[in-house]
Design an enzyme around this catalytic site. Structure first.
Site, PDB file in Angstrom:
ATOM      1  N   GLU A  69       0.711  -1.082  -0.068  1.00 15.07           N
ATOM      2  CA  GLU A  69       0.251   0.180   0.014  1.00 15.07           C
ATOM      3  C   GLU A  69       0.874   1.140   0.118  1.00 15.07           C
ATOM      4  O   GLU A  69       0.712   2.048  -0.535  1.00 15.07           O
ATOM      5  CB  GLU A  69      -1.014  -0.125   1.459  1.00 15.07           C
ATOM      6  N   HIS A  85      -0.171  13.164  -8.980  1.00 16.65           N
ATOM      7  CA  HIS A  85      -0.992  14.140  -8.573  1.00 16.65           C
ATOM      8  C   HIS A  85       0.112  15.461  -8.135  1.00 16.65           C
ATOM      9  O   HIS A  85      -0.895  16.587  -8.456  1.00 16.65           O
ATOM     10  CB  HIS A  85      -1.470  13.645  -7.174  1.00 16.65           C
ATOM     11  N   GLY A  91       4.028  22.151 -11.853  1.00 18.04           N
ATOM     12  CA  GLY A  91       4.284  20.658 -12.147  1.00 18.04           C
ATOM     13  C   GLY A  91       5.020  19.878 -11.034  1.00 18.04           C
ATOM     14  O   GLY A  91       4.641  19.941  -9.878  1.00 18.04           O
ATOM     15  N   THR A 149      -1.973  -0.962 -12.753  1.00 20.10           N
ATOM     16  CA  THR A 149      -1.679  -2.467 -12.634  1.00 20.10           C
ATOM     17  C   THR A 149      -1.346  -2.888 -11.360  1.00 20.10           C
ATOM     18  O   THR A 149      -1.549  -3.926 -10.835  1.00 20.10           O
ATOM     19  CB  THR A 149      -0.517  -3.056 -13.669  1.00 20.10           C
ATOM     20  N   ASP A 184      -8.790   3.642  -1.715  1.00 17.27           N
ATOM     21  CA  ASP A 184      -9.255   3.713  -0.220  1.00 17.27           C
ATOM     22  C   ASP A 184     -10.356   4.503  -0.061  1.00 17.27           C
ATOM     23  O   ASP A 184     -10.825   4.531   1.093  1.00 17.27           O
ATOM     24  CB  ASP A 184      -8.072   4.098   0.630  1.00 17.27           C
ATOM     25  N   THR A 234       1.704  -6.987  -8.766  1.00 21.39           N
ATOM     26  CA  THR A 234       2.395  -7.663  -9.705  1.00 21.39           C
ATOM     27  C   THR A 234       2.322  -6.616 -10.838  1.00 21.39           C
ATOM     28  O   THR A 234       1.043  -6.323 -11.305  1.00 21.39           O
ATOM     29  CB  THR A 234       1.931  -8.802 -10.239  1.00 21.39           C
ATOM     30  N   ASP A 273       2.085  -6.096 -14.154  1.00 16.67           N
ATOM     31  CA  ASP A 273       1.694  -7.131 -15.474  1.00 16.67           C
ATOM     32  C   ASP A 273       0.646  -6.390 -16.218  1.00 16.67           C
ATOM     33  O   ASP A 273       0.231  -5.302 -15.904  1.00 16.67           O
ATOM     34  CB  ASP A 273       1.458  -8.752 -14.876  1.00 16.67           C
TER      35      ASP A 273
END
EC number: 1.11.1.-
Length: 370
Positions: free
Chosen positions: A59, A70, A86, A196, A201, A218, A220
């Site tokens: 997490e 963000h 930026g 991915t 939350d 993972t 992937d």
């Protein structure tokens, strides 16, 4: 004979050139660097891995990766410098203001986790955010090693509210916002590779760490497949976010799908860029690496920054598993918008895939099995 001599001299010259590059011994006594300015980032990487991420794709790592976007997207070519600089750390330095933006809901955890490091490491907030994201994703099996350039000045103004796209925004609105920040629709697809390993939350009441695909630990290509699967189930909407979820055949197994991901996956400008990454790990890695290199210097002149990529840990190797339809789904559920042939994939055997929830959003992978 002349050819052999020329080749030999060239090889000798390259060898001498490489040997002449002296590395600097860092003050911590553990590392060396090509530039003394990079030494602090080796020590920072050690701290992040040991005390912030536990060297896991969990997490805290996911949240740090999210924070890079963000912070950096707080930039507008039309609005000018007063709208935000930026990738400058404004999301940390002006957190009270920027957390008022509903699109930034949930990023306070990453800010709280990283901000204390500014007191113990001589780095700017912008460098901290982008470096932490690069270190974080290195813990995810299959991720590319991200570039990291150091030397961003600290933010002097907060980013204007409303610059961060929201999942319920119209796809054309999202494309326009990203275009104003310097990113094409295809760039956006490549940035969304981060999903991915993404989880939410905040979008579903009383649930934390809800993943966007069935393999949230993972790096992937599963997310690009699973967003295209048709289904009839929906997750209960969170308060004020009624449009943030769309039908998802994996919903009852614990996953969710953002409305924006679904729309981008089917838009004529991006459908093929989305589909081509399904079961193409190397392409996905390359696309993400390049898109993140662009994102990380948004608002800056990269030629004035110092390449400290060597301080980013070497990522965990990929699991080398082909993309598959999760158990309980299959090719008949594919909603295809790209006219190119869809990849032929196997379907996992067994009962429908179930994704265990983390206990109270705990970052320990023992409580959040993959």
């Amino acid at each position: 004979m002349v050819f052999k001599l020329t080749v030999g001299l060239l090889a000798l010259a390259l060898s001498v050139s490489a040997a002449s590059i002296k590395r600097v011994a860092c003050p911590d006594g553990k590392h060396t660097a090509t530039n003394a300015a990079c030494c602090v980032f080796f020590s920072l990487a050690d701290e992040l891995q040991t005390n912030k991420f536990d060297s896991q794709c969990a997490e805290d790592a996911h949240e740090a990766l999210r924070l890079t976007f963000h912070d950096a997207i707080g930039f507008s070519k039309t609005g000018g410098p007063s709208q935000g600089g930026g990738a400058d750390g404004s999301v940390i330095l002006f957190e009270t203001i920027e957390l008022m933006d509903p699109a930034n809901n949930g990023i306070d955890d990453a800010i709280d986790n990283l901000k204390p490091l500014l007191e113990t490491f001589d780095v700017t907030a912008g460098d901290l955010v982008q470096f932490a994201g690069a270190v974080a994703v290195s813990n995810c099996p299959g991720a590319p090693r991200l570039q990291f350039l150091a030397g961003r000045p600290n933010a002097t103004v907060p980013a204007a509210l409303g610059l961060v796209p929201k999942p319920e925004d119209n796809v054309n609105k999202i494309f326009a916002r990203m275009g104003d920040a310097g990113f094409s629709p295809t760039d956006l697809v490549h940035l969304l590779v981060s999903h991915t390993v993404a989880r939410s939350d905040t979008l579903i009441d009383n649930r934390q760490a809800v993943p966007f695909d069935t393999t949230p630990f993972t790096f992937d290509t599963q997310v690009f497949l699973e967003v295209l699967l048709k289904g009839n189930e929906t997750l209960p909407p969170a308060s004020g976010e009624a449009d943030a979820q769309v039908p998802n055949p994996l919903a009852v197994q614990g996953a969710m799908r953002l409305q924006s991901d679904f729309a981008i996956a089917h838009d004529s400008q991006t459908a093929c860029a989305w589909q081509e990454m399904i079961n193409n790990q190397q392409l996905m890695m390359n696309n993400f690496q390049q898109a993140m290199a662009k994102l990380a210097v948004t608002g800056h002149d990269a030629s004035k920054l110092i390449d400290c990529s060597e301080a980013v840990p070497i990522p965990q190797p990929a699991v080398k598993k082909a993309a598959t339809f999760p158990a309980g789904t299959g090719p008949k559920l594919v909603q295809q918008s790209c006219p190119q042939p869809f990849p032929v994939l196997k379907t996992d055997p067994g009962a429908p895939t179930t994704i265990p929830e983390c206990i109270d959003g705990d970052t320990n992978l023992n409580d959040c099995p993959s």
